[in-house]
Scaffold this active site. Structure first.
Site, PDB file in Angstrom:
ATOM      1  N   CYS A   2       0.855  -1.188   0.000  1.00 52.23           N
ATOM      2  CA  CYS A   2       0.000   0.000   0.000  1.00 52.23           C
ATOM      3  C   CYS A   2       0.885   1.230   0.000  1.00 52.23           C
ATOM      4  CB  CYS A   2      -0.961   0.082   1.178  1.00 52.23           C
ATOM      5  SG  CYS A   2      -2.188  -1.212   1.177  1.00 52.23           S
ATOM      6  N   ARG A  27       4.198  -0.370  -4.562  1.00 52.06           N
ATOM      7  CA  ARG A  27       3.877  -0.859  -3.221  1.00 52.06           C
ATOM      8  C   ARG A  27       2.546  -1.618  -3.196  1.00 52.06           C
ATOM      9  NH1 ARG A  27       6.838   1.779   0.895  1.00 52.06           N
ATOM     10  NH2 ARG A  27       5.218   1.102   2.314  1.00 52.06           N
ATOM     11  N   TRP A  76      -2.701  -2.760  -1.797  1.00 50.64           N
ATOM     12  CA  TRP A  76      -2.380  -4.180  -1.917  1.00 50.64           C
ATOM     13  C   TRP A  76      -3.309  -4.882  -0.935  1.00 50.64           C
ATOM     14  CZ3 TRP A  76      -0.472  -8.246   1.138  1.00 50.64           C
ATOM     15  CH2 TRP A  76      -0.029  -9.373   0.417  1.00 50.64           C
ATOM     16  N   ASN A 100      -2.002   2.317   5.589  1.00 52.30           N
ATOM     17  CA  ASN A 100      -1.076   1.258   5.186  1.00 52.30           C
ATOM     18  C   ASN A 100      -0.757   0.456   6.436  1.00 52.30           C
ATOM     19  OD1 ASN A 100       1.069  -0.297   4.220  1.00 52.30           O
ATOM     20  ND2 ASN A 100       2.555   1.337   4.496  1.00 52.30           N
ATOM     21  N   GLY A 101      -1.012  -0.851   6.387  1.00 48.69           N
ATOM     22  CA  GLY A 101      -0.738  -1.692   7.557  1.00 48.69           C
ATOM     23  C   GLY A 101      -1.867  -2.676   7.775  1.00 48.69           C
ATOM     24  N   GLU A 480      17.587 -18.146  -5.919  1.00 49.19           N
ATOM     25  CA  GLU A 480      17.266 -16.790  -6.340  1.00 49.19           C
ATOM     26  C   GLU A 480      16.762 -16.782  -7.793  1.00 49.19           C
ATOM     27  OE1 GLU A 480      16.552 -14.221  -4.972  1.00 49.19           O
ATOM     28  OE2 GLU A 480      16.822 -12.620  -6.419  1.00 49.19           O
ATOM     29  N   LYS A 484      13.074 -15.551  -8.826  1.00 53.38           N
ATOM     30  CA  LYS A 484      12.915 -14.460  -9.793  1.00 53.38           C
ATOM     31  C   LYS A 484      12.011 -14.907 -10.935  1.00 53.38           C
ATOM     32  CE  LYS A 484      14.105 -11.862  -8.250  1.00 53.38           C
ATOM     33  NZ  LYS A 484      14.605 -11.174  -7.091  1.00 53.38           N
ATOM     34  N   GLU A 487       8.275 -15.362  -9.840  1.00 50.82           N
ATOM     35  CA  GLU A 487       7.505 -14.169  -9.465  1.00 50.82           C
ATOM     36  C   GLU A 487       7.145 -13.294 -10.651  1.00 50.82           C
ATOM     37  OE1 GLU A 487       9.275 -11.137  -6.858  1.00 50.82           O
ATOM     38  OE2 GLU A 487      11.239 -11.883  -7.418  1.00 50.82           O
ATOM     39  N   HIS A 503      16.206 -38.058  -5.036  1.00 47.06           N
ATOM     40  CA  HIS A 503      15.512 -38.562  -3.847  1.00 47.06           C
ATOM     41  C   HIS A 503      14.030 -38.194  -3.859  1.00 47.06           C
ATOM     42  CE1 HIS A 503      19.307 -39.881  -2.215  1.00 47.06           C
ATOM     43  NE2 HIS A 503      19.826 -38.693  -2.522  1.00 47.06           N
ATOM     44  N   LYS A 602       5.968  -4.432  -3.461  1.00 50.68           N
ATOM     45  CA  LYS A 602       7.274  -4.168  -2.866  1.00 50.68           C
ATOM     46  C   LYS A 602       7.038  -3.832  -1.409  1.00 50.68           C
ATOM     47  CE  LYS A 602      11.565  -3.280  -4.367  1.00 50.68           C
ATOM     48  NZ  LYS A 602      12.280  -4.360  -5.043  1.00 50.68           N
TER      49      LYS A 602
HETATM   50  C1  F6R Z   1      11.716 -10.802  -4.599  1.00 53.05           C
HETATM   51  C2  F6R Z   1      11.589  -9.778  -3.587  1.00 53.05           C
HETATM   52  C3  F6R Z   1      11.135 -10.182  -2.237  1.00 53.05           C
HETATM   53  C4  F6R Z   1      11.864  -9.365  -1.143  1.00 53.05           C
HETATM   54  C5  F6R Z   1      11.278  -9.682   0.237  1.00 53.05           C
HETATM   55  C6  F6R Z   1      12.020  -8.946   1.338  1.00 53.05           C
HETATM   56  O1  F6R Z   1      12.216 -10.291  -5.795  1.00 53.05           O
HETATM   57  O2  F6R Z   1      11.849  -8.624  -3.836  1.00 53.05           O
HETATM   58  O3  F6R Z   1      11.273 -11.538  -2.028  1.00 53.05           O
HETATM   59  O4  F6R Z   1      13.213  -9.692  -1.185  1.00 53.05           O
HETATM   60  O5  F6R Z   1       9.941  -9.312   0.259  1.00 53.05           O
HETATM   61  O6  F6R Z   1      11.953  -7.571   1.178  1.00 53.05           O
HETATM   62  P1  F6R Z   1      12.956  -6.613   1.919  1.00 53.05           P
HETATM   63  O7  F6R Z   1      14.311  -6.877   1.374  1.00 53.05           O
HETATM   64  O8  F6R Z   1      12.472  -5.236   1.619  1.00 53.05           O
HETATM   65  O9  F6R Z   1      12.885  -6.951   3.378  1.00 53.05           O
END
Ligand code: F6R
Length: 607
Positions: A2, A27, A76, A100-101, A480, A484, A487, A503, A602
């Site tokens: 948010c 966000r 969000w 937000n929260g 990773e 990536k 997502e 296994h 994010k």
């Molecule tokens: C994936 C991604 C998320 C963040 C996770 C932690 O590309 O960006 O998995 O890494 O939400 O976020 P931060 O680093 O802001 O604590």
């Protein structure tokens, strides 16, 4: 998670709110809305499901009367689906607010309000909060906010309009972020500086349990007793350009290309006279002397950086490191004490689970060291020590440059521990620091793989399932790469230590399931080759990402990505560039929204 914005001043609020929401859209992007304060004690609210552009279209069509004060929100969804009713702002009586929260005790408050025949229209915790503020409102915003906040449990950042206080915004927060700036055109508040940087680089973080009152003449920061408090000013070291695409098709692509710079600014100021130096960060050497084990806790990509840190530190220093997802750490009764160094890694510095993990570590007496990108964020402020990464704002939801600088910070810490504890010879340490310093250049070279990765990405773009395999330091990069890919391309992908496949998971391998094999760990190359052959024999197409000479195995790879050669400990950096480009181009081929993938946001400020 948010995005919220507020403005009061001499300019039209609509433009500032909509522009700010576009910048905060990363966000959350389920729905959006604005509320405008009108002089005749009227508040006009416009909201819609969908992205900020849809809100912009609706606002333009409705052409609301000029207003110089308003609030805006991009959502969000947490409580209740993606509907216009659930979109913010929410109003009740004289109160209109954005949030937000998460209000954790919203159902208890809803029951109390039901006793006085007050029922919400939406399914949101936010509307319940608006009803509570309205129910308690006695004409005095500050008193009402104090009383209401005493009843609210959970995380919140609220911007509130009271209809009988036109052209004023009242803001309060607990855990969720709020930053504020002012200039000659008025006062501004937002979830983060990406929305405000064009108005001023000097900002303050609204302290918890204080109220920021915005008017066109500026911002007053008040404590609940009504006394004015001087805010602690901070200065943003980046500018508005950093939060623009600057000619790139997507933020993600731009951020991948920014990695040489981010690495340079993260690594080089910490190397002085050939020695790793944290004096500017005020991190004392004693921090690295007096612990028996390290626990790294983080979420998502930041946790994958932690996995790299574990492999590195255990291999180079022989110090035990465990990596815990913050969401488990906080409830898992972790075995930590005053002899444990707990490192918290977070790009945003606001991730709710990571913040709670930090609180627990402090409660248990552990020393805490945070690796954080956003200056002044909650995790940065609350940990004992912070080593900032200097990646600048990361806007794409999929983390790229933040990941490589998180790894760089862990390498710096590893080098620092080695020198403080004399765990490497002078020569070994010198080589380690040289390799670290050369990373920006190495990554520059790795970026030249882009056209090849674009081409091979077609191997994955039509699939619905895929595996990433690796061993040793390659395994965290498999995690990773897999994260990536899933997502931003919505392809089901799993990362495995290659030896584990037989296994169980090998049952899933068919000619429809391609495998990305990461092969840089020299001692396990022959084992990896065997593992690759096992899946190849079952029909998989194999993409090998390697810095090894594969000429002895001409038949294993259907496609080969040859990474620039580095010291073996440093391959995670070049591999990360490869897996980032790979997922970017797969997402692009599939015609998806690279920067704003579905269901994600994010900065995850809820549990
Ligand atoms: C994936 C991604 C998320 C963040 C996770 C932690 O590309 O960006 O998995 O890494 O939400 O976020 P931060 O680093 O802001 O604590």
């Amino acid at each position: 998670m948010c995005g919220i914005i507020g403005y009061c001043g001499s300019n039209h609020a609509t433009d500032i709110l909509l522009d700010g929401l576009s910048k905060l859209e990363y966000r959350g992007y389920d729905s959006a809305g604005i509320a405008l304060s009108q002089n005749e004690q009227r508040i006009e609210t416009i909201k819609t499901t969908g992205k900020v552009q849809e809100l912009r279209n609706k606002v333009m069509a409705l052409a609301p009367k000029n207003s110089y004060c308003g609030i805006g929100h991009t959502r969000w969804a947490t409580h209740g689906g993606v509907t216009e009713t659930n979109a913010h702002p929410h109003s009740n009586g004289s109160v209109t607010l954005i949030h937000n929260g998460i209000i954790e005790n919203y159902s208890e408050i809803a029951l109390e309000l039901a006793k006085v025949n007050k029922f919400p229209k939406s399914q949101t915790d936010t509307e319940i909060a608006a009803m509570l503020f309205s129910h308690l409102y006695n004409g005095n915003p500050l008193e009402t906010i104090e009383t209401a906040c005493a009843k609210l449990e959970g995380a919140y950042a609220f911007c509130i309009l009271f209809a009988d206080h036109p052209n004023e915004i009242y803001c309060v927060r607990n855990a969720s972020p709020l930053v504020a700036v002012e200039n000659e055109f008025g006062s501004y508040i937002a979830s983060d500086m990406t929305a405000l940087i064009e108005y001023s680089k000097d900002y303050f973080i609204v302290p918890e349990h204080h109220v920021a009152k915005l008017t066109k003449n500026g911002i007053k920061l008040l404590n609940f007793a009504g006394n004015e408090v001087k805010p602690t000013m901070l200065h943003a070291s980046w500018d508005a350009d950093s939060a623009q695409k600057n000619g790139y098709a997507h933020f993600m692509l731009k951020e991948i290309h920014e990695q040489p710079d981010s690495l340079l600014t993260t690594i080089m100021p910490r190397i002085k006279n050939g020695v790793i130096n944290f004096e500017e960060e005020q991190i004392p050497d004693s921090l690295f002397m007096n612990f028996s084990n390290i626990v790294i806790t983080a979420c998502g990509t930041a946790m994958n950086a932690g996995l790299v840190g574990k492999s590195l530190i255990e291999k180079v220093l022989r110090i035990p490191v465990s990596v815990e997802p913050a969401s488990e750490f906080r409830y898992g009764d972790p075995i930590i004490d005053d002899k444990t160094l707990v490192m918290i890694i977070s790009q945003s510095g606001e991730t709710a689970d990571s913040l709670a993990a930090l609180h627990l570590a402090k409660e248990r007496g552990s020393k805490t060291l945070a690796i954080v990108n956003v200056k002044g964020s909650s995790i940065a402020r609350e940990s004992d020590y912070v080593l900032y990464t200097h990646a600048g704002p990361e806007i794409a939801v999929a983390s790229t440059k933040a990941f490589t600088v998180q790894m760089a910070a862990l390498y710096l810490i590893c080098g620092k521990i080695a020198s403080v504890r004399n765990l490497l010879s002078q020569e070994q340490l010198h080589t380690f620091i040289e390799e670290l310093s050369s990373l920006p250049k190495v990554i520059e070279t790795a970026l030249q793989l882009e056209p090849t990765l674009k081409e091979v990405s077609s191997m994955l773009s039509e699939t619905s399932d895929c595996f990433f395999l690796g061993r040793g330091l390659d395994y965290p990069l498999a995690c990773e790469g897999s994260l990536k890919l899933k997502e931003i391309s919505y392809i089901h992908s799993e990362a495995y230590v290659a030896g584990e496949l037989k296994h169980g998971p090998i049952a899933l391998i068919t000619d429809q399931v391609p495998v990305v094999a990461i092969v840089t760990n020299t001692i396990t190359v022959p084992k990896m080759i065997s593992n690759i052959r096992e899946v190849k024999a079952r029909g998989s197409k194999i993409l090998v990402i390697t810095d090894q000479d594969m000429s002895a195995y001409p038949d294993v790879a259907d496609a080969l990505i040859e990474l620039p050669k580095t010291d073996e400990l440093f391959t995670p950096f070049t591999i990360s560039v490869a897996v980032q480009f790979l997922s970017y181009y797969v997402s692009l081929h599939r015609g998806l929204d690279v920067d704003q993938p579905r269901n994600l946001a994010k900065s995850v400020t809820v549990e």
